[in-house]
Scaffold this active site. Sequence first.
Site, PDB file in Angstrom:
ATOM      1  N   HIS A   9      13.828  15.701  -0.048  1.00 36.30           N
ATOM      2  CA  HIS A   9      12.770  14.687  -0.217  1.00 36.30           C
ATOM      3  C   HIS A   9      11.441  15.211   0.314  1.00 36.30           C
ATOM      4  O   HIS A   9      11.403  16.193   1.053  1.00 36.30           O
ATOM      5  CB  HIS A   9      13.128  13.392   0.520  1.00 36.30           C
ATOM      6  CG  HIS A   9      14.159  12.569  -0.194  1.00 36.30           C
ATOM      7  ND1 HIS A   9      15.502  12.742  -0.002  1.00 36.30           N
ATOM      8  CD2 HIS A   9      14.033  11.564  -1.111  1.00 36.30           C
ATOM      9  CE1 HIS A   9      16.173  11.896  -0.772  1.00 36.30           C
ATOM     10  NE2 HIS A   9      15.301  11.166  -1.458  1.00 36.30           N
ATOM     11  N   MET A  65      17.724   2.969  -6.964  1.00 35.45           N
ATOM     12  CA  MET A  65      17.749   1.979  -8.049  1.00 35.45           C
ATOM     13  C   MET A  65      17.776   2.638  -9.429  1.00 35.45           C
ATOM     14  O   MET A  65      17.620   1.951 -10.438  1.00 35.45           O
ATOM     15  CB  MET A  65      16.514   1.076  -7.954  1.00 35.45           C
ATOM     16  CG  MET A  65      16.350   0.382  -6.620  1.00 35.45           C
ATOM     17  SD  MET A  65      16.765  -1.354  -6.711  1.00 35.45           S
ATOM     18  CE  MET A  65      16.905  -1.798  -4.987  1.00 35.45           C
ATOM     19  N   SER A 119       0.825  -1.216   0.000  1.00 42.17           N
ATOM     20  CA  SER A 119       0.000   0.000   0.000  1.00 42.17           C
ATOM     21  C   SER A 119       0.856   1.261   0.000  1.00 42.17           C
ATOM     22  O   SER A 119       0.334   2.375  -0.067  1.00 42.17           O
ATOM     23  CB  SER A 119      -0.933   0.020   1.223  1.00 42.17           C
ATOM     24  OG  SER A 119      -0.233   0.419   2.386  1.00 42.17           O
ATOM     25  N   GLY A 143      15.043  -2.123  -1.499  1.00 39.33           N
ATOM     26  CA  GLY A 143      15.183  -0.676  -1.716  1.00 39.33           C
ATOM     27  C   GLY A 143      15.109   0.096  -0.412  1.00 39.33           C
ATOM     28  O   GLY A 143      15.410   1.296  -0.381  1.00 39.33           O
ATOM     29  N   LYS A 158       9.101  11.347   4.352  1.00 37.80           N
ATOM     30  CA  LYS A 158      10.298  10.506   4.486  1.00 37.80           C
ATOM     31  C   LYS A 158      10.745  10.460   5.947  1.00 37.80           C
ATOM     32  O   LYS A 158      10.789  11.485   6.611  1.00 37.80           O
ATOM     33  CB  LYS A 158      11.431  11.031   3.594  1.00 37.80           C
ATOM     34  CG  LYS A 158      12.643  10.118   3.602  1.00 37.80           C
ATOM     35  CD  LYS A 158      13.544  10.353   2.407  1.00 37.80           C
ATOM     36  CE  LYS A 158      14.771   9.457   2.424  1.00 37.80           C
ATOM     37  NZ  LYS A 158      14.444   8.025   2.323  1.00 37.80           N
TER      38      LYS A 158
HETATM   39  N1  LIG Z   1      16.142   2.334  -3.234  1.00 36.59           N
HETATM   40  C1  LIG Z   1      15.341   3.154  -3.896  1.00 36.59           C
HETATM   41  O1  LIG Z   1      15.492   3.368  -5.118  1.00 36.59           O
HETATM   42  C2  LIG Z   1      14.215   3.799  -3.164  1.00 36.59           C
HETATM   43  C3  LIG Z   1      14.058   3.531  -1.828  1.00 36.59           C
HETATM   44  N2  LIG Z   1      13.001   4.019  -1.147  1.00 36.59           N
HETATM   45  C4  LIG Z   1      12.858   3.567   0.236  1.00 36.59           C
HETATM   46  O2  LIG Z   1      11.810   2.613   0.303  1.00 36.59           O
HETATM   47  C5  LIG Z   1      11.196   2.653   1.584  1.00 36.59           C
HETATM   48  C6  LIG Z   1       9.692   2.849   1.437  1.00 36.59           C
HETATM   49  O3  LIG Z   1       9.425   4.103   0.865  1.00 36.59           O
HETATM   50  P1  LIG Z   1       7.913   4.583   0.594  1.00 36.59           P
HETATM   51  O4  LIG Z   1       7.231   3.625  -0.320  1.00 36.59           O
HETATM   52  O5  LIG Z   1       8.014   6.001   0.210  1.00 36.59           O
HETATM   53  O6  LIG Z   1       7.301   4.477   2.069  1.00 36.59           O
HETATM   54  P2  LIG Z   1       5.790   4.166   2.496  1.00 36.59           P
HETATM   55  O7  LIG Z   1       5.711   4.521   3.941  1.00 36.59           O
HETATM   56  O8  LIG Z   1       4.851   4.829   1.551  1.00 36.59           O
HETATM   57  O9  LIG Z   1       5.653   2.581   2.313  1.00 36.59           O
HETATM   58  C7  LIG Z   1       6.202   1.634   3.165  1.00 36.59           C
HETATM   59  C8  LIG Z   1       5.194   0.516   3.275  1.00 36.59           C
HETATM   60  O10 LIG Z   1       5.782  -0.584   3.968  1.00 36.59           O
HETATM   61  C9  LIG Z   1       4.771  -1.140   4.784  1.00 36.59           C
HETATM   62  N3  LIG Z   1       5.333  -1.964   5.858  1.00 36.59           N
HETATM   63  C10 LIG Z   1       5.989  -1.566   6.984  1.00 36.59           C
HETATM   64  N4  LIG Z   1       6.256  -2.627   7.763  1.00 36.59           N
HETATM   65  C11 LIG Z   1       5.792  -3.723   7.108  1.00 36.59           C
HETATM   66  C12 LIG Z   1       5.750  -5.126   7.408  1.00 36.59           C
HETATM   67  N5  LIG Z   1       6.272  -5.622   8.536  1.00 36.59           N
HETATM   68  N6  LIG Z   1       5.169  -5.942   6.517  1.00 36.59           N
HETATM   69  C13 LIG Z   1       4.653  -5.466   5.359  1.00 36.59           C
HETATM   70  N7  LIG Z   1       4.628  -4.170   5.035  1.00 36.59           N
HETATM   71  C14 LIG Z   1       5.202  -3.301   5.889  1.00 36.59           C
HETATM   72  C15 LIG Z   1       4.007   0.082   5.333  1.00 36.59           C
HETATM   73  O11 LIG Z   1       2.753  -0.266   5.864  1.00 36.59           O
HETATM   74  C16 LIG Z   1       3.932   0.931   4.074  1.00 36.59           C
HETATM   75  O12 LIG Z   1       2.789   0.645   3.298  1.00 36.59           O
HETATM   76  C17 LIG Z   1      11.910   3.775   2.344  1.00 36.59           C
HETATM   77  O13 LIG Z   1      12.943   3.222   3.129  1.00 36.59           O
HETATM   78  C18 LIG Z   1      12.493   4.629   1.223  1.00 36.59           C
HETATM   79  O14 LIG Z   1      13.594   5.396   1.622  1.00 36.59           O
HETATM   80  C19 LIG Z   1      12.054   4.783  -1.744  1.00 36.59           C
HETATM   81  C20 LIG Z   1      12.170   5.105  -3.070  1.00 36.59           C
HETATM   82  C21 LIG Z   1      13.267   4.632  -3.886  1.00 36.59           C
HETATM   83  O1  LIG Z   2      12.144   7.844   0.561  1.00 41.59           O
HETATM   84  C1  LIG Z   2      12.201   8.164  -0.651  1.00 41.59           C
HETATM   85  O2  LIG Z   2      11.248   8.673  -1.244  1.00 41.59           O
HETATM   86  C2  LIG Z   2      13.437   7.883  -1.382  1.00 41.59           C
HETATM   87  N1  LIG Z   2      14.355   7.175  -0.778  1.00 41.59           N
HETATM   88  C3  LIG Z   2      15.593   6.759  -1.296  1.00 41.59           C
HETATM   89  C4  LIG Z   2      16.710   7.364  -0.485  1.00 41.59           C
HETATM   90  O3  LIG Z   2      16.630   7.340   0.756  1.00 41.59           O
HETATM   91  O4  LIG Z   2      17.686   7.843  -1.069  1.00 41.59           O
HETATM   92  C5  LIG Z   2      15.709   6.960  -2.787  1.00 41.59           C
HETATM   93  C6  LIG Z   2      14.994   8.151  -3.342  1.00 41.59           C
HETATM   94  O5  LIG Z   2      15.779   9.282  -3.148  1.00 41.59           O
HETATM   95  C7  LIG Z   2      13.582   8.310  -2.785  1.00 41.59           C
END
Ligand SMILES: NC(=O)C1=CN([C@@H]2O[C@H](COP(=O)(O)OP(=O)(O)OC[C@H]3O[C@@H](n4cnc5c(N)ncnc54)[C@H](O)[C@@H]3O)[C@@H](O)[C@H]2O)C=CC1
Ligand SMILES: O=C(O)C1=N[C@H](C(=O)O)C[C@H](O)C1
Length: 270
Positions: A158, A128, A13, A101, A162
């Site tokens: 951001h 990524m 979600s 991620g 975040k």
């Molecule tokens: N590596 C990359 O390219 C990117 C990394 N990120 C990272 O990804 C992560 C998520 O980012 P968003 O989607 O923006 O956050 P968000 O808060 O919108 O989504 C996180 C989801 O994980 C769920 N969650 C938490 N604990 C859980 C569990 N035990 N079981 C199942 N689901 C669980 C939450 O309920 C929520 O729906 C962050 O750490 C962010 O920094 C975000 C964008 C790009």
């Molecule tokens: O939380 C985000 O949104 C993002 N998280 C990643 C990070 O911590 O660098 C990647 C991207 O910048 C978006």
Amino acid sequence: MEGTPGIVVTGASGRMGQMLAKLVMESDNLRLVGAVERPGSDWVGRDLGEAMGGPQCGITVTDDPLEAFAKAQGILDFTSPEATVQFAGIAAQARAVHVIGTTGLAPEHLEKISAAARHAVIVRAGNMSLGVNLLVKLTRMVAAALDEDYDIEIVEAHHNRKVDAPSGTALMLGEAAAEGRGVQLDKVRDSGRDGITGARKTGDIGFSAIRGGDIVGEHDVIFAGDGERLVLRHLASDRSLFAKGALKAVLWGQDKKPGEYDMLDVLGLD
Ligand SMILES: NC(=O)C1=CN([C@@H]2O[C@H](COP(=O)(O)OP(=O)(O)OC[C@H]3O[C@@H](n4cnc5c(N)ncnc54)[C@H](O)[C@@H]3O)[C@@H](O)[C@H]2O)C=CC1
Ligand SMILES: O=C(O)C1=N[C@H](C(=O)O)C[C@H](O)C1
């Protein structure tokens, strides 16, 4: 579609979870076989397609990763550090490629992820996108070319939801700068200046974080010298950028040996 890797999206979600699920459903090379949310989420028990505001897709969101991962060849995981550590163990048991991620991982989380990677393929990156991974390479190169007369500062921006700082990307860039300089980041890292901090220490790598509105993700690596400043910049304007990288990683990992990999491996940039 039979014969293509079955994929489970965790945190279904979430901002990234929904984007990943949509792209997997649209993909010709991957098949969505499960969606996991945290216990207590009001998405649990609902059809994923409907919960996302579209037509039914036949996947019921579950809070049981064990059952969901058992039928998967790949897990796309952008959740929280605690959840990711739990998922790494379960994905390893299922021998599924685990694409991580999630950012904000502490050393104790990373240790557990490394242990899981003895049994299965894990691809982990704080960002990524192709652009940021190229920026990592450029940062390493420029840091190696310039001496400590050039102060290195990393500035990231951001959205206001975040929860971790500095961002995973900023830390990747910091690691690359430190590597280029031949130093360890934890010895020279300076995050969150406030108050009478004293003058900047030569050789430090500084981090600043901006949080506001719906900014997707922006990163500057600044090399500030006397009379000139070199700025390497990446601006992300669409989250699908990160999700597309994750899909590429899960396909790439299908025929690899157990171990820990990153996006430089996936993109052939190392
Ligand atoms: N590596 C990359 O390219 C990117 C990394 N990120 C990272 O990804 C992560 C998520 O980012 P968003 O989607 O923006 O956050 P968000 O808060 O919108 O989504 C996180 C989801 O994980 C769920 N969650 C938490 N604990 C859980 C569990 N035990 N079981 C199942 N689901 C669980 C939450 O309920 C929520 O729906 C962050 O750490 C962010 O920094 C975000 C964008 C790009
Ligand atoms: O939380 C985000 O949104 C993002 N998280 C990643 C990070 O911590 O660098 C990647 C991207 O910048 C978006």
